[in-house]
Design a protein around this motif. Structure first.
Motif, PDB file in Angstrom:
ATOM      1  N   VAL A 200      71.124 -24.941 -65.487  1.00  0.00           N
ATOM      2  CA  VAL A 200      70.417 -25.962 -66.269  1.00  0.00           C
ATOM      3  C   VAL A 200      71.411 -26.715 -67.148  1.00  0.00           C
ATOM      4  CG1 VAL A 200      68.661 -26.369 -68.028  1.00  0.00           C
ATOM      5  CG2 VAL A 200      68.259 -24.676 -66.214  1.00  0.00           C
ATOM      6  N   ARG A 201      72.342 -25.977 -67.773  1.00  0.00           N
ATOM      7  CA  ARG A 201      73.352 -26.655 -68.594  1.00  0.00           C
ATOM      8  C   ARG A 201      74.195 -27.608 -67.729  1.00  0.00           C
ATOM      9  NH1 ARG A 201      74.616 -22.851 -71.390  1.00  0.00           N
ATOM     10  NH2 ARG A 201      73.485 -23.539 -73.239  1.00  0.00           N
ATOM     11  N   SER A 202      74.517 -27.183 -66.516  1.00  0.00           N
ATOM     12  CA  SER A 202      75.256 -28.045 -65.595  1.00  0.00           C
ATOM     13  C   SER A 202      74.464 -29.311 -65.300  1.00  0.00           C
ATOM     14  CB  SER A 202      75.557 -27.283 -64.297  1.00  0.00           C
ATOM     15  OG  SER A 202      76.175 -28.121 -63.351  1.00  0.00           O
ATOM     16  N   ALA A 203      73.158 -29.172 -65.042  1.00  0.00           N
ATOM     17  CA  ALA A 203      72.322 -30.343 -64.773  1.00  0.00           C
ATOM     18  C   ALA A 203      72.260 -31.265 -65.977  1.00  0.00           C
ATOM     19  CB  ALA A 203      70.914 -29.891 -64.382  1.00  0.00           C
ATOM     20  N   ALA A 204      72.233 -30.702 -67.181  1.00  0.00           N
ATOM     21  CA  ALA A 204      72.186 -31.528 -68.387  1.00  0.00           C
ATOM     22  C   ALA A 204      73.478 -32.324 -68.548  1.00  0.00           C
ATOM     23  CB  ALA A 204      71.939 -30.644 -69.605  1.00  0.00           C
ATOM     24  N   PHE A 205      74.636 -31.707 -68.268  1.00  0.00           N
ATOM     25  CA  PHE A 205      75.900 -32.445 -68.319  1.00  0.00           C
ATOM     26  C   PHE A 205      75.887 -33.583 -67.292  1.00  0.00           C
ATOM     27  CE2 PHE A 205      78.068 -28.767 -70.456  1.00  0.00           C
ATOM     28  CZ  PHE A 205      78.713 -29.485 -71.454  1.00  0.00           C
ATOM     29  N   ARG A 206      75.398 -33.293 -66.088  1.00  0.00           N
ATOM     30  CA  ARG A 206      75.370 -34.334 -65.055  1.00  0.00           C
ATOM     31  C   ARG A 206      74.396 -35.450 -65.427  1.00  0.00           C
ATOM     32  NH1 ARG A 206      73.819 -31.676 -59.750  1.00  0.00           N
ATOM     33  NH2 ARG A 206      73.170 -29.889 -61.011  1.00  0.00           N
TER      34      ARG A 206
END
Length: 292
Positions: free
Chosen positions: A212-218
């Motif tokens: 989820v954190r990865s998706a937020a950065f993207r």
């Protein structure tokens, strides 16, 4: 009014008019100018200051288990990503590779530099029970039971809610746009369905899984108006125009560690948006240690 009283006022209500906010900011900056800077800890609202290049940074860990006092790392320009989008995409890839950590409490530490505001901490258990120290209204230095829930876009969220968030950036932005919270607990841009402040909360303070954190950065990498100003102490500095006031939001991102190491933004659970005259450091970690 002391710096701590000013902070309490900022967190007590959504951001006022631009004129009132400017007066408040000038008062805070006048009082803190020339004094040693202080830290604020991790799931709170924001404060904006112009930080001197020589100021030492304190790490904001976002998801990986860390220890308080972890030394910050300077990302050198050699081989470093250049544009804001590149920085955020590298951070997203790093977050996706990060092992998932766990613990009994989600521990957030916030530090303001060059102010008289003491270090703030909170510990939140998976059942929602929360303790805090030195947050506005707490007795100085004491750990107290706190009723403030985890919040995202003006609505209470559980650990299970956060673990179930979309891992695709476009789906995550759509979820944020559709999320219904209390109007009084949202900023103006959140009321319009804009994802900036919720995305910053997800990469910086909330206990979300690595995916989820990865998706937020993207997702943040797709937003307009995010610019890189280059390498600074603690990582790569990004600047973003506040969609509500037009003032400058600063995030220092260590892309290889997928961490926001410094910021000038303090996002309150009640929809308040504040800025400090200096950088704030936020450190987050899972811990099994009870609040002391």
């Amino acid at each position: 009014m002391t710096d701590l009283e000013e902070l309490s006022a900022l967190l007590a209500k959504p951001e006022p008019s631009a004129e009132m906010a400017a007066r408040s900011r000038r008062r805070l900056q006048d009082r803190t100018r020339g004094r040693a800077r202080r830290r604020i800890g991790w799931l709170a609202p924001g404060v904006a200051l112009a930080a001197a290049a020589a100021v030492t940074a304190v790490v904001v860990s976002t998801g990986a288990t860390t220890t308080a006092g972890t030394a910050t790392r300077t990302v050198t320009t050699a081989g470093a990503p250049g544009s804001a989008k590149e920085i955020l995409l590298v951070a997203a890839a790093s977050a996706a590779r990060a092992p998932q950590s766990s613990g009994t409490y989600w521990h957030v530490t916030r530090v303001f530099l060059n102010t008289d505001i003491p270090q703030m901490e909170s510990w939140t258990r998976r059942d929602g029970r929360r303790w805090s120290r030195n947050e506005p209204g707490d007795p100085p230095g004491a750990v107290v039971v706190d009723q403030i829930p985890l919040m995202l876009k003006g609505a209470e969220v559980s650990f299970e809610d956060l673990e179930g968030l979309p891992t695709d950036p476009e789906a995550l932005k759509a979820w944020i746009a559709e999320r219904k919270g209390r109007d009084s607990n949202m900023s103006a841009s959140e009321l319009r369905g804009e994802p900036l402040f919720p995305l910053i909360s997800l990469i910086m303070e909330l206990p979300v899984p690595s995916e989820v954190r990865s998706a937020a950065f993207r997702a943040l990498a797709t937003l307009p108006g995010v610019e890189s100003t280059g390498a600074v102490e603690g990582g790569q500095e990004l600047r973003i125009a506040d969609p509500d006031s037009g003032r400058e939001i600063k995030l220092v991102v260590d892309p290889e560690a997928a961490r926001v190491t410094r910021t000038n933004l303090l996002l309150g659970n009640n929809g308040s948006v504040g800025r400090a005259g200096k950088f704030i450091s936020v450190t987050t970690e899972w811990t099994d240690q009870l609040p002391q």
